[in-house]
Design an enzyme around this catalytic site. Sequence first.
Site, mmCIF file in Angstrom:
data_model
loop_
_atom_site.group_PDB
_atom_site.id
_atom_site.type_symbol
_atom_site.label_atom_id
_atom_site.label_comp_id
_atom_site.label_asym_id
_atom_site.label_seq_id
_atom_site.Cartn_x
_atom_site.Cartn_y
_atom_site.Cartn_z
ATOM 1 N N LYS A 88 0.825 -1.215 0.000
ATOM 2 C CA LYS A 88 0.000 0.000 0.000
ATOM 3 C C LYS A 88 0.856 1.261 0.000
ATOM 4 O O LYS A 88 0.570 2.211 -0.722
ATOM 5 C CB LYS A 88 -0.919 0.021 1.230
ATOM 6 C CG LYS A 88 -2.107 -0.887 1.176
ATOM 7 C CD LYS A 88 -3.026 -0.663 2.353
ATOM 8 C CE LYS A 88 -2.308 -0.645 3.673
ATOM 9 N NZ LYS A 88 -1.534 -1.859 3.946
ATOM 10 N N THR A 133 3.975 1.539 -0.977
ATOM 11 C CA THR A 133 4.657 1.602 -2.272
ATOM 12 C C THR A 133 3.745 2.203 -3.333
ATOM 13 O O THR A 133 4.155 3.080 -4.106
ATOM 14 C CB THR A 133 5.106 0.192 -2.693
ATOM 15 O OG1 THR A 133 5.990 -0.339 -1.699
ATOM 16 C CG2 THR A 133 5.819 0.223 -4.032
ATOM 17 N N ARG A 150 1.644 7.177 7.383
ATOM 18 C CA ARG A 150 1.957 6.930 8.787
ATOM 19 C C ARG A 150 3.455 6.730 8.970
ATOM 20 O O ARG A 150 4.164 6.372 8.039
ATOM 21 C CB ARG A 150 1.235 5.679 9.296
ATOM 22 C CG ARG A 150 -0.268 5.791 9.370
ATOM 23 C CD ARG A 150 -0.906 4.451 9.672
ATOM 24 N NE ARG A 150 -0.590 3.493 8.621
ATOM 25 C CZ ARG A 150 -0.676 2.171 8.771
ATOM 26 N NH1 ARG A 150 -1.024 1.654 9.938
ATOM 27 N NH2 ARG A 150 -0.396 1.369 7.766
ATOM 28 N N LYS A 189 7.585 -7.766 9.119
ATOM 29 C CA LYS A 189 6.984 -7.059 7.988
ATOM 30 C C LYS A 189 7.917 -6.033 7.365
ATOM 31 O O LYS A 189 7.772 -5.634 6.215
ATOM 32 C CB LYS A 189 5.686 -6.380 8.448
ATOM 33 C CG LYS A 189 4.858 -5.803 7.317
ATOM 34 C CD LYS A 189 3.506 -5.331 7.845
ATOM 35 C CE LYS A 189 2.690 -4.693 6.734
ATOM 36 N NZ LYS A 189 3.221 -3.411 6.314
ATOM 37 N N ALA A 210 -3.501 -0.827 12.151
ATOM 38 C CA ALA A 210 -4.907 -0.957 11.766
ATOM 39 C C ALA A 210 -5.562 -2.208 12.320
ATOM 40 O O ALA A 210 -6.783 -2.294 12.365
ATOM 41 C CB ALA A 210 -5.040 -0.938 10.248
ATOM 42 N N PHE A 270 -3.244 -2.233 6.590
ATOM 43 C CA PHE A 270 -3.713 -3.594 6.326
ATOM 44 C C PHE A 270 -4.862 -3.605 5.308
ATOM 45 O O PHE A 270 -4.955 -2.725 4.464
ATOM 46 C CB PHE A 270 -4.065 -4.305 7.627
ATOM 47 C CG PHE A 270 -2.854 -4.674 8.447
ATOM 48 C CD1 PHE A 270 -1.794 -5.365 7.883
ATOM 49 C CD2 PHE A 270 -2.752 -4.309 9.784
ATOM 50 C CE1 PHE A 270 -0.668 -5.701 8.626
ATOM 51 C CE2 PHE A 270 -1.622 -4.637 10.531
ATOM 52 C CZ PHE A 270 -0.586 -5.335 9.946
ATOM 53 N N PHE A 317 4.614 -7.793 -9.654
ATOM 54 C CA PHE A 317 5.784 -8.569 -9.240
ATOM 55 C C PHE A 317 6.373 -9.251 -10.473
ATOM 56 O O PHE A 317 5.656 -9.610 -11.407
ATOM 57 C CB PHE A 317 5.406 -9.628 -8.196
ATOM 58 C CG PHE A 317 5.152 -9.090 -6.826
ATOM 59 C CD1 PHE A 317 5.975 -9.437 -5.765
ATOM 60 C CD2 PHE A 317 4.089 -8.236 -6.577
ATOM 61 C CE1 PHE A 317 5.746 -8.951 -4.497
ATOM 62 C CE2 PHE A 317 3.857 -7.745 -5.307
ATOM 63 C CZ PHE A 317 4.695 -8.097 -4.262
ATOM 64 N N TRP A 364 7.084 -0.035 -8.180
ATOM 65 C CA TRP A 364 8.256 -0.569 -7.474
ATOM 66 C C TRP A 364 9.466 -0.563 -8.393
ATOM 67 O O TRP A 364 10.559 -0.165 -8.013
ATOM 68 C CB TRP A 364 7.965 -1.989 -6.976
ATOM 69 C CG TRP A 364 9.039 -2.535 -6.090
ATOM 70 C CD1 TRP A 364 9.087 -2.503 -4.720
ATOM 71 C CD2 TRP A 364 10.247 -3.184 -6.509
ATOM 72 N NE1 TRP A 364 10.244 -3.096 -4.273
ATOM 73 C CE2 TRP A 364 10.970 -3.510 -5.341
ATOM 74 C CE3 TRP A 364 10.784 -3.516 -7.748
ATOM 75 C CZ2 TRP A 364 12.201 -4.163 -5.387
ATOM 76 C CZ3 TRP A 364 12.017 -4.162 -7.805
ATOM 77 C CH2 TRP A 364 12.713 -4.485 -6.619
#
Length: 570
Positions: free
Chosen positions: A85, A87, A108, A119, A287, A315, A395, A423
């Site tokens: 999110k 990214t 955040r 994570k 979250a 999340f 990806f 990305w």
Amino acid sequence: MLLKIRGMNKEETGMKTDIQIAQEAEMKHIREVAEGAGIAEAELEFYGKYKAKLSDELWERIKDREDGKLVLVTAINPTPAGEGKTTISVGLGQAFAKLGKKSVIALREPSLGPCFGIKGGAAGGGYSQVVPMEDLNLHFTGDFHAITSANNLLAAMLDNHIQQGNALGIDPRQIVWKRCVDMNDRVLRNIVVGLGRKTDGMVREDHFVITVASEIMAILCLADDLADLKKRLGRIIVAYNFNGDPVTADDLQATGAMTALLKDAIKPNLIQTLEHTPALVHGGPFANIAHGCNSVRATKMALKLGDIAVTEAGFGADLGAEKFFDIKCRMAGLKPDAVVLVATVRALKYNGGVAKADLAEENLDALAKGIVNLEKHIENIQKYGVPVVVTLNSFVSDTDAENAFIEKFCHDHNCEFALSEVWEKGGEGGIALAEKVLETLETKESHFHPLYSEELSLKDKIRTIAQEIYGARDVVYEPAASKQIAKIEEMGFSDFPVCMAKNQYSLSDDAKKLGRPENFDIHIREVYVSAGAGFVVALTGAVMTMPGLPKVPAANGIDVTDDGKITGLF
């Protein structure tokens, strides 16, 4: 530690890690970034060359401007590694800038817990990052330290009051305020304090939460200004007396000192993306156990400074987006204009039952099975009356067949779709998504409204969220939780919104039920009021407010070279 964020180990592909990309970036002095956003140097409070806090004087100058458009970035239920999110948020902001739009990103701050856990950080990834990456993921401008200190000052003053005669008649069996630390430290979940001599305090059971779950974090993120912050801090309920009446921070005369610790932390932080787009990074509630959004002050400032404010909620949309809509937007009067719903091929296959080790392999059958998770999140966002655009965070392991399957699914469900390659390509890789969002903003009107009315009872609010957002059959309460709800409503807090604490991996309260589970109940084990933040927290299933480290924590791979260069962060 090397990332597998694009389906394979970067050491195998020759790709640079996120921290390598960030450390090689040429950053502008934050003064230049601010100037591009129309912020004067006198309105900045510098934290070195690349970080600054935004002053109250800036807000006073811009507060009467017309707001820009507000775009929320949220996601489907993630895999344990997260689905990008941040990214996407950063890349979308960079793409808007390439299209000539004045965009400001509002995010955040990362917690140290995930940074050293599993994570990773929250600076984005690849060529869609905010920098300085190491500073942001570690101490940054000290906001979390200030929140931790204010939280624990209140705890110390509470225990000291009991030790010094207990004039307020606090019942030691009914202390609800917990200490905090910004670290995953499971052994602190349940502790005993006061051991030793009589002068060492009363022996009692105590608890720790991670800093991002502290009510003070929520208060800082929801407060309008310093005066509002102070009022909210004063309303914090720390315990109950022997008559069952609440005891607050104001009663302990702790409010002023707590505010003093937070007077700088309440000011939003300004940094930049790799492409020098301004980013306001402020506050960091989780979250799954808190309300999961950056500060109201930062979001409102972004709306005044840019044509488009891009923000994210933590999340999946069942957690972060629901709380963004029903708590943050309700309290702050915000009206989102569009939602970007982030999905990944691997997360959809994960929801279709594929093991984490096999997510890089094409599997259309698993994709077809797991895509019902995306379907549910699309339906949920549409319930709020906000237009939605689905984007795939690309990806290298994704196949054309998988991408085409998802695009057709979105079109069949009357939902816009765009592939994102931010990305790998930064803002350029987000052009297609940015154009689709701009088209949505221009052609589709938002009719935003919260999911439920404030007039509903707390149990009806919980049932509405459980059934409408999670898809639950019903809600089951532990006897203690029902008593807690009755007490909260008796105290006059029945009009508060509800902050559901739930695992992030499933729409249910059982992390193993992936996809779109059916015929399940949501189990409520504990309910308490965050009177200062202005919401009621309901703990579901086995969710913890103090996480633990995994068997092999990310901290194992973090180091510093002899010349002071940090390695291993991601």
